[in-house]
Design an enzyme around this catalytic site. Structure first.
Site, PDB file in Angstrom:
ATOM      1  N   GLY A 141       0.835  -1.195   0.000  1.00  0.00           N
ATOM      2  CA  GLY A 141       0.000   0.000   0.000  1.00  0.00           C
ATOM      3  C   GLY A 141       0.870   1.244   0.000  1.00  0.00           C
ATOM      4  CB  ILE A 167      -8.111  -1.328  -8.748  1.00  0.00           C
ATOM      5  CG1 ILE A 167      -6.826  -1.997  -8.240  1.00  0.00           C
ATOM      6  CG2 ILE A 167      -7.847  -0.489  -9.992  1.00  0.00           C
ATOM      7  CD1 ILE A 167      -5.772  -1.046  -7.671  1.00  0.00           C
ATOM      8  NE  ARG A 278     -34.460  20.884  15.315  1.00  0.00           N
ATOM      9  CZ  ARG A 278     -35.448  20.049  15.595  1.00  0.00           C
ATOM     10  NH1 ARG A 278     -36.479  19.926  14.771  1.00  0.00           N
ATOM     11  NH2 ARG A 278     -35.410  19.323  16.694  1.00  0.00           N
ATOM     12  N   GLY A 350     -30.000  14.884  15.293  1.00  0.00           N
ATOM     13  CA  GLY A 350     -30.425  13.538  14.848  1.00  0.00           C
ATOM     14  C   GLY A 350     -30.725  13.493  13.360  1.00  0.00           C
ATOM     15  CD  GLU A 373      -5.633   9.854  -5.972  1.00  0.00           C
ATOM     16  OE1 GLU A 373      -4.737  10.639  -6.312  1.00  0.00           O
ATOM     17  OE2 GLU A 373      -6.588   9.558  -6.694  1.00  0.00           O
ATOM     18  CB  SER A 376      -3.242  12.020   6.860  1.00  0.00           C
ATOM     19  OG  SER A 376      -4.415  12.559   6.317  1.00  0.00           O
TER      20      SER A 376
HETATM   21  C1  LIG Z   1     -12.196   3.038  -1.800  1.00  0.00           C
HETATM   22  C2  LIG Z   1     -10.746   2.956  -2.163  1.00  0.00           C
HETATM   23  C3  LIG Z   1     -10.352   3.216  -3.463  1.00  0.00           C
HETATM   24  C4  LIG Z   1      -9.003   3.095  -3.831  1.00  0.00           C
HETATM   25  N1  LIG Z   1      -8.646   3.282  -5.149  1.00  0.00           N
HETATM   26  C5  LIG Z   1      -7.379   2.973  -5.547  1.00  0.00           C
HETATM   27  C6  LIG Z   1      -7.017   2.976  -6.936  1.00  0.00           C
HETATM   28  O1  LIG Z   1      -7.818   3.312  -7.811  1.00  0.00           O
HETATM   29  N2  LIG Z   1      -5.753   2.580  -7.271  1.00  0.00           N
HETATM   30  C7  LIG Z   1      -4.836   2.195  -6.345  1.00  0.00           C
HETATM   31  O2  LIG Z   1      -3.728   1.836  -6.724  1.00  0.00           O
HETATM   32  N3  LIG Z   1      -5.142   2.196  -5.010  1.00  0.00           N
HETATM   33  C8  LIG Z   1      -6.393   2.564  -4.597  1.00  0.00           C
HETATM   34  N4  LIG Z   1      -6.721   2.537  -3.263  1.00  0.00           N
HETATM   35  C9  LIG Z   1      -5.721   2.120  -2.288  1.00  0.00           C
HETATM   36  C10 LIG Z   1      -5.169   3.240  -1.423  1.00  0.00           C
HETATM   37  O3  LIG Z   1      -4.378   4.095  -2.201  1.00  0.00           O
HETATM   38  C11 LIG Z   1      -4.409   2.579  -0.262  1.00  0.00           C
HETATM   39  O4  LIG Z   1      -5.399   2.046   0.607  1.00  0.00           O
HETATM   40  C12 LIG Z   1      -3.499   3.551   0.467  1.00  0.00           C
HETATM   41  O5  LIG Z   1      -2.398   3.908  -0.339  1.00  0.00           O
HETATM   42  C13 LIG Z   1      -2.962   2.986   1.807  1.00  0.00           C
HETATM   43  O6  LIG Z   1      -2.425   1.714   1.629  1.00  0.00           O
HETATM   44  P1  LIG Z   1      -2.897   0.527   2.598  1.00  0.00           P
HETATM   45  O7  LIG Z   1      -4.384   0.506   2.587  1.00  0.00           O
HETATM   46  O8  LIG Z   1      -2.199  -0.698   2.164  1.00  0.00           O
HETATM   47  O9  LIG Z   1      -2.436   0.955   4.025  1.00  0.00           O
HETATM   48  P2  LIG Z   1      -0.990   0.702   4.686  1.00  0.00           P
HETATM   49  O10 LIG Z   1       0.076   1.183   3.776  1.00  0.00           O
HETATM   50  O11 LIG Z   1      -0.920  -0.681   5.182  1.00  0.00           O
HETATM   51  O12 LIG Z   1      -1.066   1.714   5.913  1.00  0.00           O
HETATM   52  C14 LIG Z   1      -1.732   1.410   7.142  1.00  0.00           C
HETATM   53  C15 LIG Z   1      -1.392   2.515   8.139  1.00  0.00           C
HETATM   54  O13 LIG Z   1       0.034   2.569   8.354  1.00  0.00           O
HETATM   55  C16 LIG Z   1       0.499   3.885   8.074  1.00  0.00           C
HETATM   56  N5  LIG Z   1       1.842   3.819   7.489  1.00  0.00           N
HETATM   57  C17 LIG Z   1       2.300   3.030   6.503  1.00  0.00           C
HETATM   58  N6  LIG Z   1       3.589   3.277   6.229  1.00  0.00           N
HETATM   59  C18 LIG Z   1       3.969   4.270   7.069  1.00  0.00           C
HETATM   60  C19 LIG Z   1       5.182   4.991   7.289  1.00  0.00           C
HETATM   61  N7  LIG Z   1       6.295   4.783   6.565  1.00  0.00           N
HETATM   62  N8  LIG Z   1       5.191   5.928   8.258  1.00  0.00           N
HETATM   63  C20 LIG Z   1       4.079   6.190   8.992  1.00  0.00           C
HETATM   64  N9  LIG Z   1       2.914   5.561   8.831  1.00  0.00           N
HETATM   65  C21 LIG Z   1       2.858   4.611   7.878  1.00  0.00           C
HETATM   66  C22 LIG Z   1      -0.513   4.473   7.084  1.00  0.00           C
HETATM   67  O14 LIG Z   1      -0.480   5.885   7.068  1.00  0.00           O
HETATM   68  C23 LIG Z   1      -1.801   3.912   7.631  1.00  0.00           C
HETATM   69  O15 LIG Z   1      -2.225   4.686   8.711  1.00  0.00           O
HETATM   70  C24 LIG Z   1      -8.043   2.734  -2.862  1.00  0.00           C
HETATM   71  C25 LIG Z   1      -8.441   2.507  -1.537  1.00  0.00           C
HETATM   72  C26 LIG Z   1      -9.768   2.596  -1.170  1.00  0.00           C
HETATM   73  C27 LIG Z   1     -10.163   2.301   0.250  1.00  0.00           C
END
Ligand SMILES: Cc1cc2nc3c(=O)[nH]c(=O)nc-3n(C[C@H](O)[C@H](O)[C@H](O)COP(=O)(O)OP(=O)(O)OC[C@H]3O[C@@H](n4cnc5c(N)ncnc54)[C@H](O)[C@@H]3O)c2cc1C
Length: 396
Positions: A141, A167, A278, A350, A373, A376
């Site tokens: 991720g 995705i 309201r 509510g 994307e 935070s």
């Molecule tokens: C509805 C939805 C649509 C999406 N659409 C797309 C898409 O079209 N294409 C695509 O490629 N992806 C897509 N995503 C994926 C999205 O970009 C990822 O979920 C995101 O990048 C975070 O990756 P992860 O979920 O694996 O979380 P992780 O990387 O596992 O992170 C989990 C937690 O650990 C923290 N963390 C991780 N590494 C660090 C670090 N080095 N320092 C501090 N904190 C850290 C993160 O901030 C987070 O709080 C989508 C996700 C959702 C939910």
């Protein structure tokens, strides 16, 4: 090395007549066409392809793509105005615009060959084809450089095996930008981006159910089983994939920030309206100072988010470096929109807990924006790296 400060010709906040017109048109379209259907689509978990077509007809799927490739040829600030209006009306449709325009089209525009641009962009801008952006994987991720999907060289092209996760539009896309590792020893310098035709047996998307929000958006898990991409379907050079992804995300983060400005603005307007209608204790709740305090803080966050987002757009339009400023805008606008949606429900009491009011949908839909994307935390690490010169993204 500490970050350079933004020190160049002053930014002009005044919109041109053309920008005002485009904004007004987008607002009317969002209110009269998108808004009407957003609540029902969310209730039905319906990805509304007919509505996507209407959005494409407006020219909103290729807003920043030059006219010669079928786009609307707008600058970033103007694109942001359009995305703000769509984001206020429906984050699910805003996600379509952000993915198609910023993640897919902008990557092809920047890294594509002339043939690739002519082949893909007009079809994507017109909405004839949808595209998706396949970077995230089940085990990859935030650490996006660590792609587990593998691409192996074969006669005339590449065979790709692996899996992608979360995705957007993965079940409907005709073309998928798939990021894959070609040489694990090279680490991020071995990643390539492929323009994968989804009409082949090995490309298997599965719909992800049970999302908290974005119910009207399509989200897929994708299995890639010996998927083929010809040599002329590599986007950029082999090894450029990570650069392609980061560049696309610079555009995508701006788009997400703009959509969140729309949510902030919607929260202010709906809260102010509701608070005047309201009555409690024999007076409109708007006359209570604590209610005004919530609305005032929403207004401050909405304006600050807009200014930061416009700054990022202006830097893009004037050809200046903007990765850090885009992260600042994305971080601030997404957190602000979450805060505003939460407070807007508070103002509604509510009534804000059911979907009779848009604040309920904003609250659920906005939650993902501090995740996708780049979370935070990742935005803060990009900003912190620029300020200190130390990369804390990867543990020493
Ligand atoms: C509805 C939805 C649509 C999406 N659409 C797309 C898409 O079209 N294409 C695509 O490629 N992806 C897509 N995503 C994926 C999205 O970009 C990822 O979920 C995101 O990048 C975070 O990756 P992860 O979920 O694996 O979380 P992780 O990387 O596992 O992170 C989990 C937690 O650990 C923290 N963390 C991780 N590494 C660090 C670090 N080095 N320092 C501090 N904190 C850290 C993160 O901030 C987070 O709080 C989508 C996700 C959702 C939910």
């Amino acid at each position: 090395m500490a970050r350079r400060s933004v020190r160049c010709r002053p930014m002009d906040f005044a919109l041109t007549d053309e920008q005002e017109l485009i904004r007004r048109t987008a607002r009317e379209f969002a209110d009269n066409v998108i808004w009407e259907r957003a609540r029902q689509n969310a209730r039905d978990n319906h990805f509304d392809t007919e509505l996507v077509e209407r959005i494409a007809e407006q020219g909103y799927l290729g807003a920043i793509i030059p006219r010669e490739y079928g786009g609307a040829g707008l600058d970033y600030v103007t694109y942001g105005l359009v995305v703000e209006e769509i984001g206020r009306a429906d984050s699910a449709m805003r996600t379509v615009v952000s993915v198609q325009t910023s993640l897919v089209c902008s990557a092809i525009l920047k890294y594509g060959t002339e043939e690739q641009k002519k082949h893909y962009l007009p079809r994507l801008c017109s909405g004839e084809w949808l595209g998706c952006f396949g970077l995230t994987e089940p085990d990859t991720g935030s650490d996006a450089a660590n792609q587990k999907t593998r691409a192996t060289k074969v006669d005339g092209g590449w065979r790709i095996n692996g899996a992608k996760m979360w995705i957007s539009m993965g079940n409907h896309a005709k073309v998928a930008l798939i990021f894959a590792q070609t040489d694990p020893e090279k680490k991020h310098r071995g990643v390539a981006c492929f323009l994968v035709d989804t009409d082949q047996d090995g490309f298997q998307p599965t719909e992800i159910h049970g999302k908290m929000g974005l119910h009207a958006s399509d989200t897929a898990a994708i299995s890639l089983d010996d998927v083929f991409a010809a040599d002329d379907q590599v986007l950029g050079e082999v090894g450029d994939g990570f650069k392609v992804a980061m560049s696309a995300l610079d555009s995508g983060r701006f788009s997400v920030a703009s959509g969140c400005v729309g949510i902030c603005e919607g929260c202010v307007q709906e809260s102010a309206r509701y608070a005047q209608e309201r009555h409690q204790f024999g007076r409109p709740i708007a006359s209570f100072q604590l209610v005004q305090s919530m609305i005032a803080e929403m207004r401050v966050k909405a304006d600050a988010a807009r200014m930061l987002t416009w700054r990022a757009g202006w830097l893009k339009d004037t050809g200046q470096p903007n990765t850090t400023e885009t992260s600042i805008a994305k971080y601030f606008a997404t957190e602000a929109a979450q805060w505003c949606a939460n407070e807007a429900i508070q103002v509604h009491g509510g009534a804000g807990y059911v979907d009779d009011h848009p604040v309920e949908r904003w609250f659920r839909d906005v939650r993902v924006t501090t995740l996708y994307e780049g979370t935070s935390q990742i935005q803060k690490l990009i900003i912190g790296r620029a300020e200190t010169g130390i990369n804390a993204l990867i543990p020493a």
